[in-house]
Design a protein around this motif. Sequence first.
Motif, PDB file in Angstrom:
ATOM      1  N   SER A  60       6.691  20.600  89.917  1.00 38.74           N
ATOM      2  CA  SER A  60       6.363  19.295  90.497  1.00 38.74           C
ATOM      3  C   SER A  60       5.162  19.392  91.439  1.00 38.74           C
ATOM      4  O   SER A  60       4.546  18.375  91.759  1.00 38.74           O
ATOM      5  N   PHE A  61       4.822  20.613  91.868  1.00 44.71           N
ATOM      6  CA  PHE A  61       3.639  20.837  92.707  1.00 44.71           C
ATOM      7  C   PHE A  61       2.468  21.386  91.892  1.00 44.71           C
ATOM      8  O   PHE A  61       1.540  21.951  92.461  1.00 44.71           O
TER       9      PHE A  61
ATOM     10  N   THR B  97      -0.089  18.379  95.644  1.00 46.26           N
ATOM     11  CA  THR B  97       0.928  17.337  95.868  1.00 46.26           C
ATOM     12  C   THR B  97       0.443  15.965  95.395  1.00 46.26           C
ATOM     13  O   THR B  97       0.981  14.946  95.816  1.00 46.26           O
TER      14      THR B  97
ATOM     15  N   TRP C 119       0.747  14.508  92.567  1.00 53.77           N
ATOM     16  CA  TRP C 119       1.690  13.747  91.746  1.00 53.77           C
ATOM     17  C   TRP C 119       2.715  13.025  92.614  1.00 53.77           C
ATOM     18  O   TRP C 119       3.269  12.003  92.194  1.00 53.77           O
ATOM     19  N   TYR C 120       2.972  13.540  93.811  1.00 57.16           N
ATOM     20  CA  TYR C 120       3.872  12.844  94.737  1.00 57.16           C
ATOM     21  C   TYR C 120       3.232  11.535  95.207  1.00 57.16           C
ATOM     22  O   TYR C 120       3.905  10.496  95.281  1.00 57.16           O
TER      23      TYR C 120
ATOM     24  N   GLN D  37       4.809  13.238  86.742  1.00 57.63           N
ATOM     25  CA  GLN D  37       5.506  12.421  87.728  1.00 57.63           C
ATOM     26  C   GLN D  37       7.026  12.482  87.545  1.00 57.63           C
ATOM     27  O   GLN D  37       7.777  12.268  88.497  1.00 57.63           O
TER      28      GLN D  37
ATOM     29  N   VAL E  93       8.293  15.249  89.638  1.00 56.25           N
ATOM     30  CA  VAL E  93       8.354  14.832  91.042  1.00 56.25           C
ATOM     31  C   VAL E  93       9.582  13.964  91.285  1.00 56.25           C
ATOM     32  O   VAL E  93      10.318  14.142  92.272  1.00 56.25           O
TER      33      VAL E  93
ATOM     34  N   THR F 265      12.649  16.084  91.276  1.00 56.48           N
ATOM     35  CA  THR F 265      12.723  16.883  92.502  1.00 56.48           C
ATOM     36  C   THR F 265      13.258  16.062  93.663  1.00 56.48           C
ATOM     37  O   THR F 265      14.103  16.527  94.444  1.00 56.48           O
TER      38      THR F 265
END
Length: 297
Positions: free
Chosen positions: A32-33, A47, A49-50, A246, A249, A252
């Motif tokens: 996710s990172f 980060t 995508w966050y 995404q 993310v 997560t």
Amino acid sequence: MSSQKMPWFARIALIAGLAFLYIPLVMLVVYSFNESNLVTVWSGFSTKWYSRLLQNDEILSAAWLSLRIACVASFAAVILGTMAGYALARIKRFRGSTLFAGMVSAPMVMPDVITGLSLLLLIIQVQSMLQGWMGTEIAWLDRGFFTIFLGHTTLCMAYITVVIRSRLMELDQSLEEAAMDLGARPLKIFFTITLPLIAPAIASGFLLGITLSLDDLVITSFLSGPGSSTLPQVIFSKIKRGLDPQMNVLATIMIAIVGTLVLILNWYMMRQTTRRDREAAEAYRQEKLAMEKTASN
């Protein structure tokens, strides 16, 4: 008393089981990172995508809808499941008890396709009947929030009933019987004695209901309408078009929320267990002192 060492094969089995469960989750959190647009190719830490997920209105609205449905459906399922579990645990024999227990547990083993289809047909029949009587359309029976709420409540109630019933079967009824002998009414006994004792089970059932509701896709597909897509539906539709970073993310964030709730619940249950053990030890000490005082007199 010395603690026994765990055999080597038990350690290997434990490590293998934990690895099988948590390695995919750890990989998902790590990726996710990932800076790359490709989900499975690592190209550096980022980060971005966050921030993009927080700007995705489709996913955020679907997540908010799923969370609202999960909370409301779990709350309703806890009330219904507590009543059903109490009836099955405390009323040992009544006419139709076996049929009632089977009907309550049926949604657990029933395929979700059958449950969703049957609920859809029922809602359509009720809507047509009410429309024929009133002469106007019933807007709140259109497929959307309310119909999904009914389906998720039906699904969650079965699991919560099993949890509450199991907890009630384990309880010692001496406190309830003593309160009844002292003249307390059944409703007073339930809210004063029984309900605090089964509070951890109710909390567990509520979290289980939220998990089941957030995870459901099949029943929701039958009962949802235009503009009422839940988070699993949005994720499933996006995954069919290809993997999206995404989604890592989003998963997560859900893992973090669920893990936090589980830790809080375990802490609460351990605190309640410690408090009950302390109260039992204090009651035993007081009883022992009273017996010694009586013997000395």
